[in-house]
Design an enzyme around this catalytic site. Structure first.
Site, PDB file in Angstrom:
ATOM      1  N   ASP A  64       4.189 -13.438 -27.214  1.00 19.50           N
ATOM      2  CA  ASP A  64       3.509 -12.788 -27.834  1.00 19.50           C
ATOM      3  C   ASP A  64       4.243 -11.495 -28.702  1.00 19.50           C
ATOM      4  OD1 ASP A  64       4.272 -11.552 -25.569  1.00 19.50           O
ATOM      5  OD2 ASP A  64       2.556 -10.771 -24.787  1.00 19.50           O
ATOM      6  N   HIS A  65       5.459 -11.510 -28.032  1.00 21.54           N
ATOM      7  CA  HIS A  65       6.201 -10.196 -28.578  1.00 21.54           C
ATOM      8  C   HIS A  65       6.905 -10.574 -30.059  1.00 21.54           C
ATOM      9  CE1 HIS A  65       5.553  -8.120 -24.952  1.00 21.54           C
ATOM     10  NE2 HIS A  65       6.242  -7.220 -25.132  1.00 21.54           N
ATOM     11  N   ASP A 119       7.201  -7.365 -17.604  1.00 22.36           N
ATOM     12  CA  ASP A 119       6.516  -6.385 -18.549  1.00 22.36           C
ATOM     13  C   ASP A 119       6.011  -5.067 -17.883  1.00 22.36           C
ATOM     14  OD1 ASP A 119       5.934  -6.750 -21.607  1.00 22.36           O
ATOM     15  OD2 ASP A 119       4.501  -5.231 -20.526  1.00 22.36           O
ATOM     16  N   ARG A 379       2.233   3.658 -26.115  1.00 24.81           N
ATOM     17  CA  ARG A 379       3.454   4.331 -26.153  1.00 24.81           C
ATOM     18  C   ARG A 379       3.846   4.928 -27.504  1.00 24.81           C
ATOM     19  NH1 ARG A 379       7.014   0.318 -22.301  1.00 24.81           N
ATOM     20  NH2 ARG A 379       6.004   1.099 -20.501  1.00 24.81           N
ATOM     21  N   SER A 547       9.623   0.879 -20.812  1.00 23.70           N
ATOM     22  CA  SER A 547       9.624  -0.644 -20.549  1.00 23.70           C
ATOM     23  C   SER A 547      10.315  -1.233 -19.315  1.00 23.70           C
ATOM     24  CB  SER A 547      10.095  -1.623 -21.692  1.00 23.70           C
ATOM     25  OG  SER A 547      11.548  -1.301 -21.754  1.00 23.70           O
ATOM     26  N   ARG A 549      12.423  -3.730 -19.737  1.00 25.70           N
ATOM     27  CA  ARG A 549      13.501  -4.607 -20.204  1.00 25.70           C
ATOM     28  C   ARG A 549      14.886  -4.437 -19.454  1.00 25.70           C
ATOM     29  NH1 ARG A 549      13.063  -1.235 -25.856  1.00 25.70           N
ATOM     30  NH2 ARG A 549      11.002  -1.794 -25.594  1.00 25.70           N
TER      31      ARG A 549
HETATM   32  C1  MIC Z   1       6.906  -2.492 -24.175  1.00 26.49           C
HETATM   33  O1  MIC Z   1       5.889  -2.156 -24.523  1.00 26.49           O
HETATM   34  O2  MIC Z   1       7.814  -1.639 -24.452  1.00 26.49           O
HETATM   35  C2  MIC Z   1       7.642  -3.863 -24.172  1.00 26.49           C
HETATM   36  C3  MIC Z   1       8.317  -4.478 -25.181  1.00 26.49           C
HETATM   37  O3  MIC Z   1       6.239  -4.692 -23.855  1.00 26.49           O
HETATM   38  C4  MIC Z   1       8.282  -3.965 -22.980  1.00 26.49           C
HETATM   39  C5  MIC Z   1       8.933  -5.366 -22.574  1.00 26.49           C
HETATM   40  C6  MIC Z   1      10.186  -5.734 -23.334  1.00 26.49           C
HETATM   41  O4  MIC Z   1      10.956  -4.677 -23.645  1.00 26.49           O
HETATM   42  O5  MIC Z   1      10.225  -6.733 -23.635  1.00 26.49           O
HETATM   43  C7  MIC Z   1       7.559  -3.437 -21.770  1.00 26.49           C
HETATM   44  O6  MIC Z   1       6.557  -2.747 -21.529  1.00 26.49           O
HETATM   45  O7  MIC Z   1       8.156  -3.713 -20.383  1.00 26.49           O
HETATM   46 FE1  SF4 Z   2       3.177  -5.913 -26.152  1.00 27.11          FE
HETATM   47 FE2  SF4 Z   2       4.285  -3.737 -24.792  1.00 27.11          FE
HETATM   48 FE3  SF4 Z   2       3.075  -3.229 -26.819  1.00 27.11          FE
HETATM   49 FE4  SF4 Z   2       1.561  -3.958 -24.745  1.00 27.11          FE
HETATM   50  S1  SF4 Z   2       2.944  -2.291 -24.741  1.00 27.11           S
HETATM   51  S2  SF4 Z   2       1.119  -4.700 -26.852  1.00 27.11           S
HETATM   52  S3  SF4 Z   2       3.059  -5.580 -24.076  1.00 27.11           S
HETATM   53  S4  SF4 Z   2       4.802  -4.239 -26.752  1.00 27.11           S
END
Ligand code: MIC
Ligand code: SF4
Length: 657
Positions: A64-65, A119, A379, A547, A549
């Protein structure tokens, strides 16, 4: 003894330690989720553990990313994840099926179950009465292999909801209100549990918006009771058998109670550039808006988007506004396509984006310079849109669509006067349109064995950490301030496609602090490493927000970082540091932070001995010629992991007995 709901579910899953505030709990994990941006590492690590098939009740791997597909990297990842899932007994949700949290809520989440996801927004499942926790990929890999998830047992904040949301006021406004009270820092070690008579007035998708964005508080997770609303949602998803009523005992006690009367709330916005910079929409109304994006795992449900479509029907978005909508799942998109809502949106000037994270993680749709962008996301960290100096506001779908119509930030409660629009009052359907054709089911063990795992050349197995030295000699490689997010440490956006290649991705560690004409963080790290010196990151409060990550630990580790010295460190990031053998140190006296400058030579003698059983250690600043104490806030397990050279080694050693 009367129990909170969080403690009931934790107790049912307790396999080691105890459920008591501050103690260590080792819990069994029923379900896991991974997504592609964290999933490739998680599965590479899972493979290296040598467990042929997952041992959970259910594990789902989502794409999905990384869907922009500039260059071969993303598709290589998709093929790897699809084939490794088939080989390991894992469900695979293909690219286009939707955002992991939305799809998991719709198709897999179960009241009373535990879910561990790589995530940070995994707590979305709390909207269904799950204990759903975000973690690093390695922790999820261990859980897939049947290992327990260990954490400091959180204390429980009870949020007592009363009343009913007024028209045009949304679930998003509830969580923004809570963020204005609790902020994004200082909440490590808490769970938020919702209770009270107002709960029954919120549908599961609304609850999921609230628990999703609980991640921004920095709490371990958030949870709602499972009740008639939950039963209705699961029945509409055609899985009534998954329902189970759940609530806290009536006389359960919370460590702290916050009361929110839903009927007194009004539309809110998180202003640039933090989810806790909350104001009422009234306070910022009139600000010109150039872009509006509706979607993300926070606000892309059927009811969210139907509300938007009904407001837009027969109208036009302001001609100076770029308006985009990303439905959260194929289910949502199918339903909107079938009932004509997509046409209403397209006619109103909406750009329909695919069902994915998209702009939320900087995969396109960056705003122009100095243009205000309104997003229904969770975010708005500086630069996350892909535009340096961005002006991103987080709002509800109602506020977003009202502002798209007027071209300025608009309180949606003004829509009846401005455009003669009645509040749409969209109800949850009795039946969702179920189509799981893009979810591949696990194969039998016999079939799975025959699957060839496809590993494109852009997928590189990450190096394991080297053991920690007994004495650490190093340098303050960077000094950063408070609330440094993992987006600061490891940028996503255009760099996201490098997730499966640590040596390449490591080149952009702390990219936002790199200055032209000066060596980058990565170059300085490697230079120190070649000289046999360790990099030590010096940081303020709430380091590693955001996140899950693990690249924010894995890539610095690759560049020779061996310790982080901060005023405080967020939960998931701290676990990731430990997993990749970077020592998390916290200033005993925060005033010592002021006395250190970047490039100072730092020495820590007796590091491994202190990790074994001490709660603090002396750090010598050789440049400034003074010493100070740093705290080692570690569980026994954390200590063992660090001394074993990281979690992978630790897990292998445990398996070997
Ligand atoms: C995000 O919203 O920052 C992400 C991308 O979903 C991350 C995961 C990632 O960095 O792959 C998260 O929320 O953990
Ligand atoms: Fe995707 Fe993270 Fe954004 Fe949710 S917050 S839509 S999981 S990138």
């Amino acid at each position: 003894m009367a129990q909170t709901l969080a403690y009931k579910i934790l107790s049912e899953h307790l396999a080691a330690g105890k459920v008591a505030p501050g103690g260590e709990s080792g819990i069994r994990i029923d379900q896991t989720l991974t997504q592609d941006a964290t999933g490739t590492t998680a599965f590479l690590l899972f493979e290296s553990m040598g467990v042929p098939r997952v041992k959970t009740d259910l594990s789902v791997s989502y794409i999905d990313h990384n869907m922009a597909q500039f260059g071969p990297e993303n598709h290589n990842d998709h093929l790897y994840l699809q084939t490794v899932a088939a080989r390991s007994g894992v469900y695979h949700s293909r690219a286009g099926n939707g955002i992991c949290h939305q799809v998991h809520l719709e198709r897999f989440g179960k009241p009373g179950a535990t879910l561990l996801g790589s995530d940070s927004h995994t707590p979305t499942g709390g909207g269904l009465g799950m204990i759903a926790i975000g973690a690093g990929g390695l922790d999820v890999a261990v859980a897939m292999g049947g290992g327990l998830f260990y954490m400091t047992c959180p204390k429980v904040i009870g949020v007592k909801l009363t009343g009913k949301l007024p028209d045009w006021v949304a679930a998003k406004d509830v969580i923004l209100k809570l963020l204005s009270i609790l902020s994004t820092k200082g909440n490590v070690g808490w769970v938020v549990e919702y209770f009270g008579p107002g709960v029954e007035n919120l549908t599961v998708p609304q609850r999921a918006t609230i628990t999703n964005m609980g991640a921004e508080l920095g709490v371990t997770t958030s949870v709602f009771p499972s009740d008639e609303q939950t039963r209705k949602f699961l029945a509409a998803q055609k899985r009534p058998e998954d329902f189970r009523p759940l609530a806290a005992d009536p006389d359960a006690e919370y460590e702290r109670i916050i009361e929110i009367d839903l009927s007194t709330l009004e539309p809110m916005a998180a202003c640039p550039s933090s989810p806790d910079n909350v104001k009422t929409v009234r306070q910022i109304a009139g600000t010109p808006v150039g872009q509006v994006v509706i979607g993300s795992c926070t606000n892309s449900s059927y009811t969210d988007l139907m509300t938007v479509a009904k407001v837009l029907k027969g109208r036009q978005a302001d001609h100076m506004v770029e308006l985009a909508v990303a439905p959260g799942s194929k289910e949502v998109l199918n339903m909107l396509a079938k009932n004509g809502a997509i046409c209403d949106m397209i006619s109103a000037g909406v750009r329909i984006l695919e069902s994915s994270c998209g702009p939320c993680i900087g995969q396109g749709f960056s705003p122009a310079n100095d243009v205000v962008t309104l997003r229904t996301f969770n975010r708005n960290f500086a630069g996350r849109t892909g535009t340096p100096g961005d002006q991103a506001y987080l709002v509800s779908p109602e506020t977003a669509v009202a502002s798209a119509l007027t071209g300025k930030i608009t309180d949606p409660r003004e829509l009846p006067q401005l455009f003669d629009i009645e509040y749409p009052r969209v109800t949850m359907p009795d039946e969702f349109l179920i189509d799981d054709s893009m979810i591949e089911k696990p194969l039998s063990p016999q079939q799975a064995e025959k699957v060839e795992v496809l590993r494109g050349p852009t997928i590189v197995v990450p190096d394991a950490p080297s053991p920690l030295p007994d004495d650490l000699t190093g340098q303050a490689i960077i000094k950063v301030g408070d609330k440094i997010t993992t987006d600061h440490i490891m940028p996503a956006g255009g760099f996201l496609k490098l997730r499966s290649n640590v040596p390449e991705y490591a080149k952009v560690v702390f990219n936002c602090f790199n200055e032209e004409g000066k060596p980058s963080f990565a170059q300085r790290g490697l230079d120190l490493k070649n000289k046999g010196l360790a990099g030590i990151i010096v940081a303020g409060q709430s380091y590693g927000q955001g996140s899950s990550r693990e690249h924010a630990a894995l890539c610095p580790m690759y560049l020779g970082v061996r310790a982080v010295l901060a005023k405080s460190i967020e939960r998931i990031h701290k676990a990731n540091l430990i997993n990749f053998c970077i020592v998390p140190l916290e200033f005993a006296d925060p005033a010592d932070y002021e006395k250190i400058d970047a490039d100072d030579a730092l020495e820590i003698t007796g590091l491994t001995a202190a990790i074994a059983d001490k709660d603090s250690i002396t750090v010598a600043n050789k440049t400034k010629d003074f010493q100070f104490q740093a705290r080692l806030l570690l569980s026994t397990r954390d200590r063992d992991i660090l001394l074993a050279g990281g979690k992978l080694n630790y897990t292998k050693k445990q398996a070997d007995g």
